[in-house]
Design a protein around this motif. Structure first.
Motif, PDB file in Angstrom:
ATOM      1  N   LEU A 296       0.794  -1.234   0.000  1.00  0.00           N
ATOM      2  CA  LEU A 296       0.000   0.000   0.000  1.00  0.00           C
ATOM      3  C   LEU A 296       0.821   1.276   0.000  1.00  0.00           C
ATOM      4  O   LEU A 296       0.459   2.258   0.617  1.00  0.00           O
ATOM      5  CB  LEU A 296      -0.933   0.030   1.232  1.00  0.00           C
TER       6      LEU A 296
ATOM      7  N   SER B 187     -11.139  10.573   8.759  1.00  0.00           N
ATOM      8  CA  SER B 187     -11.937   9.360   8.874  1.00  0.00           C
ATOM      9  C   SER B 187     -12.728   9.257  10.159  1.00  0.00           C
ATOM     10  O   SER B 187     -13.617   8.442  10.262  1.00  0.00           O
ATOM     11  CB  SER B 187     -11.030   8.132   8.725  1.00  0.00           C
TER      12      SER B 187
ATOM     13  N   LYS C 177     -13.987   1.573  11.511  1.00  0.00           N
ATOM     14  CA  LYS C 177     -12.934   0.944  10.723  1.00  0.00           C
ATOM     15  C   LYS C 177     -11.743   1.904  10.588  1.00  0.00           C
ATOM     16  O   LYS C 177     -11.905   3.122  10.632  1.00  0.00           O
ATOM     17  CB  LYS C 177     -13.467   0.567   9.339  1.00  0.00           C
TER      18      LYS C 177
ATOM     19  N   ASP D  48      -9.472   1.464   7.912  1.00  0.00           N
ATOM     20  CA  ASP D  48      -8.941   1.264   6.567  1.00  0.00           C
ATOM     21  C   ASP D  48      -8.450   2.568   5.929  1.00  0.00           C
ATOM     22  O   ASP D  48      -7.454   2.581   5.205  1.00  0.00           O
ATOM     23  CB  ASP D  48     -10.014   0.642   5.652  1.00  0.00           C
ATOM     24  N   GLY D  49      -9.146   3.653   6.176  1.00  0.00           N
ATOM     25  CA  GLY D  49      -8.786   4.917   5.549  1.00  0.00           C
ATOM     26  C   GLY D  49      -7.611   5.614   6.203  1.00  0.00           C
ATOM     27  O   GLY D  49      -7.156   6.650   5.716  1.00  0.00           O
TER      28      GLY D  49
ATOM     29  N   ILE E  98       0.920  -2.419   5.458  1.00  0.00           N
ATOM     30  CA  ILE E  98       0.550  -3.650   6.163  1.00  0.00           C
ATOM     31  C   ILE E  98       1.860  -4.315   6.570  1.00  0.00           C
ATOM     32  O   ILE E  98       2.747  -4.495   5.743  1.00  0.00           O
ATOM     33  CB  ILE E  98      -0.259  -4.614   5.269  1.00  0.00           C
TER      34      ILE E  98
ATOM     35  N   ASP F 175      -0.245  -9.423   8.767  1.00  0.00           N
ATOM     36  CA  ASP F 175      -1.085  -8.415   8.111  1.00  0.00           C
ATOM     37  C   ASP F 175      -1.703  -7.436   9.103  1.00  0.00           C
ATOM     38  O   ASP F 175      -2.925  -7.294   9.201  1.00  0.00           O
ATOM     39  CB  ASP F 175      -2.180  -9.106   7.294  1.00  0.00           C
TER      40      ASP F 175
ATOM     41  N   PRO G 275      -2.650  -3.794  10.181  1.00  0.00           N
ATOM     42  CA  PRO G 275      -2.842  -2.468   9.585  1.00  0.00           C
ATOM     43  C   PRO G 275      -1.919  -1.450  10.271  1.00  0.00           C
ATOM     44  O   PRO G 275      -1.857  -1.394  11.500  1.00  0.00           O
ATOM     45  CB  PRO G 275      -4.314  -2.151   9.881  1.00  0.00           C
TER      46      PRO G 275
END
Length: 368
Positions: A5, A21, A306, A308-309, A314, A322, A324
């Motif tokens: 990423l 976020s 979440k 994710d943003g 990772i 994995d 975050p």
């Protein structure tokens, strides 16, 4: 280390822009998650830092995380703090205390990344999400934020090669790595070796117990005795505290012209040694993006949001795959950019750096 990423160039932008976020978190109730769930902005964040010998933890990390938690919770969040004073058993007990205090989420900078795994699992079993801060703790962590630590080692190695120039193989260098209990030290070591191997002669190399300056001083004295003070042309020091111990040993041995010595953390004493010409460089790590990432992820996880943003990487630890993460790159700080780094960023003032003893050196590099 597994990374995806994007790479370091994206890290600062992602971390310093951490404001979006959680815009809905304040009005969101977490639902039925066990243990760690908080409602709305009523978040209780447990913050466990590893030691106080390194100035950054009390001066920067703690107040920055407190400020960011307050921002992300509209002033309603609470940070419950403890410092382990470099004792892994103490830190495990502090996790127990945080569980008893019913924190909603934990941010842990581990004294010993492996030893903390059991305490991390205990918190997780109580439904409390755990964020590894600055060091990649083992156990079932939910998220991680730190600097791109392998890149930090590369920055240090490149700076040392720059300082040595064409004389890089005209003598021996000494390598003073960090503590084996710190997974970051392994990454710094990997990064610096990837740059230096084959380009310098490594006379002595040490893993320094607990990162202590006095241990680095002892190791450097041993290296001077083994190699001879006239043969050492450079020293890799993994951080500023150890650099101080190394330079003291060099002076005590009667080394009149100090070899280039690296560092990390941009501690005030380290920056002052750089201004004075005693230490060649340090890696300046902008703590604000790291702290902001930890705070945002903590509030999000505590309220069932979440993340994710938020993340830009990772990574995997020896026990958890994995994870975050947000990784932030470091910057080489030398005499040439003191103003554009720690002064312009408000970390130190000119008056703090430029004591009477350093007045002439400061004027020489344009600090007035």
């Amino acid at each position: 280390m597994n990374t995806h990423l994007g790479r370091a160039a994206a890290a600062v932008a992602a971390a310093s822009a951490i404001t979006v976020s959680l815009s809905a978190c304040g009005s969101t109730e977490a639902g039925a998650r066990p243990g760690g769930s908080a409602k709305g902005d009523a978040v209780k964040v447990g913050l466990l830092l590893p030691e106080s010998q390194t100035a950054r933890y009390e001066k920067f990390d703690k107040p920055l995380i407190e400020k960011e938690v307050a921002k992300f919770t509209r002033g309603k969040g609470e940070v419950v703090y403890a410092n382990a004073k470099q004792d892994a058993a103490t830190q495990s007990s502090q996790v127990d205390a945080m569980i008893d205090k019913k924190v909603n989420v934990l941010i842990i900078d581990a004294v010993d990344a492996k030893a903390i795994a059991g305490a991390v699992k205990k918190a997780k079993d109580k439904g409390i999400p755990v964020i590894a801060y600055d060091r990649l703790a083992e156990g079932p962590i939910d998220a991680y934020t730190s600097f791109d630590n392998e890149d930090v080692g590369k920055v240090q190695g490149k700076a040392l090669l720059e300082a040595l120039g064409e004389k890089a193989k005209d003598g021996q260098i000494v390598m003073m790595n960090g503590s084996v209990t710190d997974p970051n030290a392994k990454l710094f070591k990997s990064g610096v070796h990837s740059v230096l191997d084959g380009k310098v002669n490594i006379g002595k190399e040490y893993d320094t117990v607990d990162w202590k300056p006095e241990n680095a001083n002892t190791n450097m004295a041993a290296a001077l005795s083994a190699l001879g003070k006239g043969k050492i042309i450079g020293v890799y020091s993994a951080n500023d505290g150890m650099a101080g111990g190394i330079i003291t040993a060099l002076k005590a041995a009667g080394v009149s012209t100090l070899p280039p010595v690296t560092g990390q953390d941009a501690e005030l004493a380290g920056v002052q040694r750089i201004v004075a010409g005693e230490q060649f460089m340090t890696v300046y790590k902008r703590y604000a993006p790291e702290a902001a990432a930890a705070a945002e992820m903590a509030v999000a996880l505590a309220t069932g949001e979440k993340i994710d943003g938020i993340i830009n990487q990772i990574v995997s630890s020896p026990t958890t795959k994995d994870v975050p993460s947000v990784l932030v790159p470091g910057v080489a700080l030398t005499r040439s950019n003191v103003r554009s780094t720690v002064i312009d960023d408000g970390v130190y003032t000119v008056d703090e750096i430029c004591t009477d003893k350093l007045k002439a050196a400061c004027e020489e590099i344009g600090l007035r």
